[in-house]
Design a protein around this motif. Sequence first.
Motif, PDB file in Angstrom:
ATOM      1  N   LYS A 202     -15.474   4.889   1.495  1.00 44.76           N
ATOM      2  CA  LYS A 202     -15.741   4.255   2.791  1.00 44.76           C
ATOM      3  C   LYS A 202     -16.894   3.244   2.730  1.00 44.76           C
ATOM      4  O   LYS A 202     -17.185   2.579   3.719  1.00 44.76           O
ATOM      5  N   ILE A 203     -17.584   3.158   1.582  1.00 41.89           N
ATOM      6  CA  ILE A 203     -18.735   2.262   1.446  1.00 41.89           C
ATOM      7  C   ILE A 203     -18.405   1.165   0.441  1.00 41.89           C
ATOM      8  O   ILE A 203     -17.881   1.433  -0.635  1.00 41.89           O
ATOM      9  N   SER A 204     -18.724  -0.073   0.783  1.00 41.65           N
ATOM     10  CA  SER A 204     -18.504  -1.195  -0.133  1.00 41.65           C
ATOM     11  C   SER A 204     -19.522  -1.126  -1.269  1.00 41.65           C
ATOM     12  O   SER A 204     -20.727  -1.166  -1.021  1.00 41.65           O
ATOM     13  N   ILE A 205     -19.009  -1.010  -2.487  1.00 40.73           N
ATOM     14  CA  ILE A 205     -19.880  -0.965  -3.657  1.00 40.73           C
ATOM     15  C   ILE A 205     -19.493  -2.103  -4.592  1.00 40.73           C
ATOM     16  O   ILE A 205     -18.347  -2.189  -5.022  1.00 40.73           O
ATOM     17  N   GLY A 206     -20.467  -2.964  -4.896  1.00 40.17           N
ATOM     18  CA  GLY A 206     -20.176  -4.086  -5.791  1.00 40.17           C
ATOM     19  C   GLY A 206     -19.064  -4.953  -5.246  1.00 40.17           C
ATOM     20  O   GLY A 206     -19.162  -5.535  -4.183  1.00 40.17           O
ATOM     21  N   GLU A 207     -17.945  -5.004  -5.973  1.00 34.84           N
ATOM     22  CA  GLU A 207     -16.817  -5.841  -5.565  1.00 34.84           C
ATOM     23  C   GLU A 207     -15.805  -5.101  -4.698  1.00 34.84           C
ATOM     24  O   GLU A 207     -14.847  -5.686  -4.221  1.00 34.84           O
ATOM     25  N   ASP A 208     -15.993  -3.794  -4.520  1.00 30.94           N
ATOM     26  CA  ASP A 208     -15.072  -3.037  -3.657  1.00 30.94           C
ATOM     27  C   ASP A 208     -15.401  -3.292  -2.195  1.00 30.94           C
ATOM     28  O   ASP A 208     -16.562  -3.250  -1.800  1.00 30.94           O
ATOM     29  N   LYS A 209     -14.405  -3.544  -1.391  1.00 33.58           N
ATOM     30  CA  LYS A 209     -14.600  -3.754   0.039  1.00 33.58           C
ATOM     31  C   LYS A 209     -14.142  -2.510   0.796  1.00 33.58           C
ATOM     32  O   LYS A 209     -13.093  -1.944   0.509  1.00 33.58           O
ATOM     33  N   ALA A 210     -14.949  -2.088   1.759  1.00 34.78           N
ATOM     34  CA  ALA A 210     -14.634  -0.901   2.551  1.00 34.78           C
ATOM     35  C   ALA A 210     -15.165  -1.112   3.965  1.00 34.78           C
ATOM     36  O   ALA A 210     -15.780  -2.136   4.268  1.00 34.78           O
ATOM     37  N   GLU A 211     -14.921  -0.121   4.839  1.00 30.62           N
ATOM     38  CA  GLU A 211     -15.283  -0.314   6.245  1.00 30.62           C
ATOM     39  C   GLU A 211     -16.785  -0.249   6.483  1.00 30.62           C
ATOM     40  O   GLU A 211     -17.277  -0.734   7.495  1.00 30.62           O
TER      41      GLU A 211
END
Length: 647
Positions: free
Chosen positions: A297-306
């Motif tokens: 659920k958390i955007s880390i680095g290049e991962d997008k999340a809410e």
Amino acid sequence: MGLRLDGFSKVLKQVFNSSIKVKFIFATRNLRIDPESIDMERFFKTRSYLHNDSSFQYVNSIIKNYKNAARYQFMGLLFKNQLINNDKIEIPAVEGEMGGLNYYMFSIEPGTLLKMGFVLHRTKANEEEMPTYQRLLVPSRLKGITNFIDGPDGKGGGFFPNSIIVNFNTKNHKIIFEAGSKSSNSSSRFGMLKLPNAYSIAYIIDGQHRLYGYANSKFKDSNTIPVVAFSNLPSITQLEMFMNINQNQKAVSPSLRLTLEEDLFWDADRADSRIKALRSSIIKMLCISQTSPLLNKISIGEDKAELAFKPFATAFSSSGLLPSAKGNKYLDKNIKSCIYDINNNDHDNEMRKARKSITKFIEICYSFVEDNYEHIFSREKYFIISNRGTYAFVNIIGSLNSFLSHKGLIDKKSKPQERFDQMEKYLASLLEGINSISKAKEDSLLTLIGAGADVKWLRFFQSLINERFDEYNPKELIEWKERNDTNLQDEGRKYGIAIEKFMKKKVLSNLKLMFLDNWELEINTIKTKCQASANNEMERYYKEFNEKKSVEWTEMFGISDYKTIIDKYFDKRGNVSENDSFKTFKELFSIDIGLGFNSNKEKTRWISKFGSLRNNWAHEASKNNGLSKEEVELLKIMYNKCNESLH
């Protein structure tokens, strides 16, 4: 299952070819599995690939960004460090040394390097490769590079003379350099470099756009590209090299910088840097832990999340769960209640203990919401699962932790579940309060904008708990209530307006008595500025209301203007004789409010303080608007002193 998979693998090799590689993929969706469970222990023994939500999201993103080139990265994920075949790649190379590191320079076909290469994208799917630091490619840029390489007529011609920088990870497969002759004029050596033909052994530190631009080019197996290769660089050295290269090129995003803090500062000499690393690590654990309600659920680095990474970083910095430090000095404000022993000189050990304890504690708190108030937890952009809610909820956990610590109900040795058990009734009162909130109040909070909105949410959370448990009444909540007390604000405003009127009246009258007809010339610089402000105000009023309005320049004085005049003519009398009843600025405006009272500068310091307080009632949009009870009492003292100076 392990025996069955072995059987399937043997059959596949009999049907197709004994040299084929077989990999079984266990694909899951929205499933939390304890990585230390017996099930996962059995799974890892099968040497299969776990395709969970994190890797699913990552593979989809590389397909989107890399198109057909994505298969190289995907094969690297599946067959990491496994041989493609037994044939070694032999390349003429030069060995050299710089910065205390050995390196090799050579040219290689992009198609070969693509199979061996792996990009350490900063995504949850690559967490085991820590530290990961690369950004995902920009699709339009990748396509443009391919078109540039192929040329407008498809006959080639486009090239990049600068080198790709890689690090060979030879933990499982060695590289061999067979040196030939060495010139007496140089410390470099020419020779033959023998590379194992294996997946994911060449980590791309710089040049991924150039390399992957060749993936869809018909020249990937006929062109060669220059490479500078290192071998077995420590992870942190790779990261520092990446940061040094990119600092002077495309800026690394603030979000990626926050994510990288764990790797950059974990072993830092400074305490404040180590706390940054610990903060970053806790947030990542909350997102990647299979038992966490915040999984993915958390955007880390290049991962997008809410949920964005930064609100968590801001929240942990102000929550008191971690100690505050400046340089190597820990600040006193939350040493007692924070979940970290500053006296443990084994920093790595203490950081790991704190990370485990805080992560588990936060997980339990979020799980409480998810299990008992699912309608609140699952609602998008609401009070818990939202960027603004992150700041408020993490800080309320920290505030309650501090409250319970000072009551002696928990201490640094308390386990996460013990902390939560003491806190549960307070969190329940918060969530019940959110449940019963009126529609009007809910709308007013959810539509708040501006930098101070997240703090207002936190004060709202605190007030809901305080309504049920009056013993929970933190200092900042008391002050917030005072700043929102209409009667208190009216009282403070009354004193402030009276002080300002007194200041204006006495400054102007003294100037006129001291300098007679020349008083305006004496303060001409201030007059010029104020006249320009008056002209602007008249122009604004005319354009807005289509009417003329007269504005005197003396109406545009600011508190700083009064102070400038008072300081300049502090004990001067000008044209006024000694026998007159005239009072100098020194006699009128020397007020002791506890800020020192020795020098002339100290005697008017209260005016600057008054100016800062004035902003709290004069500017409604101010982030810290409103007056505390203590500040109103200070204004009352100023008001009484001004009245006394007249007598």
